[in-house]
Design a protein around this motif. Sequence first.
Motif, PDB file in Angstrom:
ATOM      1  N   ARG A   1      -8.030  10.066  41.091  1.00 40.48           N
ATOM      2  CA  ARG A   1      -7.415   8.894  41.707  1.00 40.48           C
ATOM      3  C   ARG A   1      -6.018   9.227  42.199  1.00 40.48           C
ATOM      4  NH1 ARG A   1     -10.435   3.863  40.886  1.00 40.48           N
ATOM      5  NH2 ARG A   1     -12.365   4.724  40.093  1.00 40.48           N
ATOM      6  N   GLU A   2      -5.613   8.570  43.269  1.00 39.89           N
ATOM      7  CA  GLU A   2      -4.232   8.667  43.719  1.00 39.89           C
ATOM      8  C   GLU A   2      -3.484   7.458  43.175  1.00 39.89           C
ATOM      9  OE1 GLU A   2      -1.849   8.584  47.886  1.00 39.89           O
ATOM     10  OE2 GLU A   2      -3.431  10.095  47.695  1.00 39.89           O
ATOM     11  N   ILE A   3      -2.435   7.729  42.419  1.00 40.54           N
ATOM     12  CA  ILE A   3      -1.642   6.681  41.799  1.00 40.54           C
ATOM     13  C   ILE A   3      -0.183   6.945  42.135  1.00 40.54           C
ATOM     14  CG2 ILE A   3      -0.945   5.629  39.610  1.00 40.54           C
ATOM     15  CD1 ILE A   3      -3.715   6.599  38.532  1.00 40.54           C
TER      16      ILE A   3
ATOM     17  N   LEU B   1      -6.466  13.627  37.727  1.00 36.56           N
ATOM     18  CA  LEU B   1      -7.860  13.911  37.390  1.00 36.56           C
ATOM     19  C   LEU B   1      -8.068  13.612  35.917  1.00 36.56           C
ATOM     20  CD1 LEU B   1     -10.684  15.400  37.719  1.00 36.56           C
ATOM     21  CD2 LEU B   1      -9.445  17.485  37.137  1.00 36.56           C
ATOM     22  N   ALA B   2      -9.074  12.797  35.626  1.00 36.35           N
ATOM     23  CA  ALA B   2      -9.497  12.579  34.244  1.00 36.35           C
ATOM     24  C   ALA B   2     -10.867  13.217  34.088  1.00 36.35           C
ATOM     25  CB  ALA B   2      -9.569  11.095  33.923  1.00 36.35           C
TER      26      ALA B   2
ATOM     27  N   ALA C   1      -2.158   1.332  36.310  1.00 39.21           N
ATOM     28  CA  ALA C   1      -1.603   0.241  35.505  1.00 39.21           C
ATOM     29  C   ALA C   1      -0.087   0.336  35.629  1.00 39.21           C
ATOM     30  CB  ALA C   1      -2.044   0.365  34.058  1.00 39.21           C
ATOM     31  N   GLU C   2       0.604  -0.693  35.269  1.00 38.30           N
ATOM     32  CA  GLU C   2       2.057  -0.699  35.410  1.00 38.30           C
ATOM     33  C   GLU C   2       2.677   0.472  34.636  1.00 38.30           C
ATOM     34  OE1 GLU C   2       5.824  -3.595  34.401  1.00 38.30           O
ATOM     35  OE2 GLU C   2       3.901  -4.498  34.873  1.00 38.30           O
ATOM     36  N   GLY C   3       3.314   1.375  35.382  1.00 40.34           N
ATOM     37  CA  GLY C   3       3.982   2.515  34.764  1.00 40.34           C
ATOM     38  C   GLY C   3       3.076   3.639  34.310  1.00 40.34           C
ATOM     39  N   GLY C   4       1.785   3.539  34.620  1.00 38.68           N
ATOM     40  CA  GLY C   4       0.886   4.587  34.159  1.00 38.68           C
ATOM     41  C   GLY C   4      -0.536   4.391  34.642  1.00 38.68           C
ATOM     42  N   VAL C   5      -1.480   4.761  33.781  1.00 34.58           N
ATOM     43  CA  VAL C   5      -2.895   4.696  34.122  1.00 34.58           C
ATOM     44  C   VAL C   5      -3.678   4.320  32.867  1.00 34.58           C
ATOM     45  CG1 VAL C   5      -3.242   7.176  33.684  1.00 34.58           C
ATOM     46  CG2 VAL C   5      -4.808   5.972  35.202  1.00 34.58           C
ATOM     47  N   VAL C   6      -4.754   3.573  33.076  1.00 32.04           N
ATOM     48  CA  VAL C   6      -5.678   3.281  31.992  1.00 32.04           C
ATOM     49  C   VAL C   6      -6.924   4.127  32.225  1.00 32.04           C
ATOM     50  CG1 VAL C   6      -7.111   1.550  30.840  1.00 32.04           C
ATOM     51  CG2 VAL C   6      -4.827   0.945  31.666  1.00 32.04           C
ATOM     52  N   VAL C   7      -7.292   4.913  31.219  1.00 32.26           N
ATOM     53  CA  VAL C   7      -8.482   5.745  31.287  1.00 32.26           C
ATOM     54  C   VAL C   7      -9.576   5.061  30.470  1.00 32.26           C
ATOM     55  CG1 VAL C   7      -9.495   7.983  30.724  1.00 32.26           C
ATOM     56  CG2 VAL C   7      -7.152   7.851  31.590  1.00 32.26           C
TER      57      VAL C   7
ATOM     58  N   ALA D   1     -10.891   2.332  25.968  1.00 29.51           N
ATOM     59  CA  ALA D   1      -9.834   2.405  26.974  1.00 29.51           C
ATOM     60  C   ALA D   1      -8.548   2.843  26.310  1.00 29.51           C
ATOM     61  CB  ALA D   1      -9.640   1.055  27.657  1.00 29.51           C
ATOM     62  N   LYS D   2      -7.741   3.623  27.059  1.00 31.58           N
ATOM     63  CA  LYS D   2      -6.447   4.059  26.547  1.00 31.58           C
ATOM     64  C   LYS D   2      -5.455   4.111  27.707  1.00 31.58           C
ATOM     65  CE  LYS D   2      -4.327   7.296  23.407  1.00 31.58           C
ATOM     66  NZ  LYS D   2      -4.604   8.198  22.300  1.00 31.58           N
ATOM     67  N   TYR D   3      -4.244   3.632  27.447  1.00 31.49           N
ATOM     68  CA  TYR D   3      -3.177   3.646  28.440  1.00 31.49           C
ATOM     69  C   TYR D   3      -2.348   4.908  28.285  1.00 31.49           C
ATOM     70  CZ  TYR D   3       1.303   2.487  30.604  1.00 31.49           C
ATOM     71  OH  TYR D   3       2.450   2.512  31.352  1.00 31.49           O
ATOM     72  N   PHE D   4      -2.037   5.544  29.417  1.00 31.18           N
ATOM     73  CA  PHE D   4      -1.161   6.720  29.432  1.00 31.18           C
ATOM     74  C   PHE D   4       0.012   6.439  30.370  1.00 31.18           C
ATOM     75  CE2 PHE D   4      -5.394   8.339  28.524  1.00 31.18           C
ATOM     76  CZ  PHE D   4      -5.165   9.088  27.385  1.00 31.18           C
ATOM     77  N   LYS D   5       1.205   6.682  29.907  1.00 32.78           N
ATOM     78  CA  LYS D   5       2.402   6.482  30.731  1.00 32.78           C
ATOM     79  C   LYS D   5       2.559   7.674  31.667  1.00 32.78           C
ATOM     80  CE  LYS D   5       7.294   5.460  30.466  1.00 32.78           C
ATOM     81  NZ  LYS D   5       8.452   5.243  29.597  1.00 32.78           N
ATOM     82  N   LEU D   6       2.836   7.397  32.937  1.00 32.54           N
ATOM     83  CA  LEU D   6       3.034   8.484  33.913  1.00 32.54           C
ATOM     84  C   LEU D   6       4.483   8.555  34.311  1.00 32.54           C
ATOM     85  CD1 LEU D   6      -0.078   7.904  36.197  1.00 32.54           C
ATOM     86  CD2 LEU D   6       0.205   9.607  34.405  1.00 32.54           C
TER      87      LEU D   6
END
Length: 121
Positions: A33-35, A41-42, A98-104, A116-121
């Motif tokens: 995904r482009e974020i 890449l997950a 997601a705000e400030g990151g990505v949810v995988v 589901a888990k949130y990761f800060k980018l």
Amino acid sequence: AIDLTSGATAVVVDTPLAGDYAGNFAPNGLDIREINGKQYLAVALSCFYPSTPPTVYLFDVESKQALYTWDDVELFDPQDAASTNYEYVQASVTMEAAEGGVVVYLIDKSSGTIAAKYFKL
């Protein structure tokens, strides 16, 4: 970045995925995904051992670096799945900004369970 018009681009090469037990894991699902203008890449690696959950990696495509490893996933009761011999074998992965990151999202197809888990980018 991945150029879809010029053929394949190596994203992950010779990375020791899944640590000491890499030979027992196989990529079973991936999502790119482009974020916020960057590609991520997950990938979900499933293990053929019935009691071992999949390992999920989140990569920065441009730098080809693993940003996060998610290997403490408990999708469902191992005792319930042991009788089917399908525990964790059919894991897929997808993600969304997601705000400030990505949810995988890790989807276990054999149990119909989603973690589901949130990761800060």
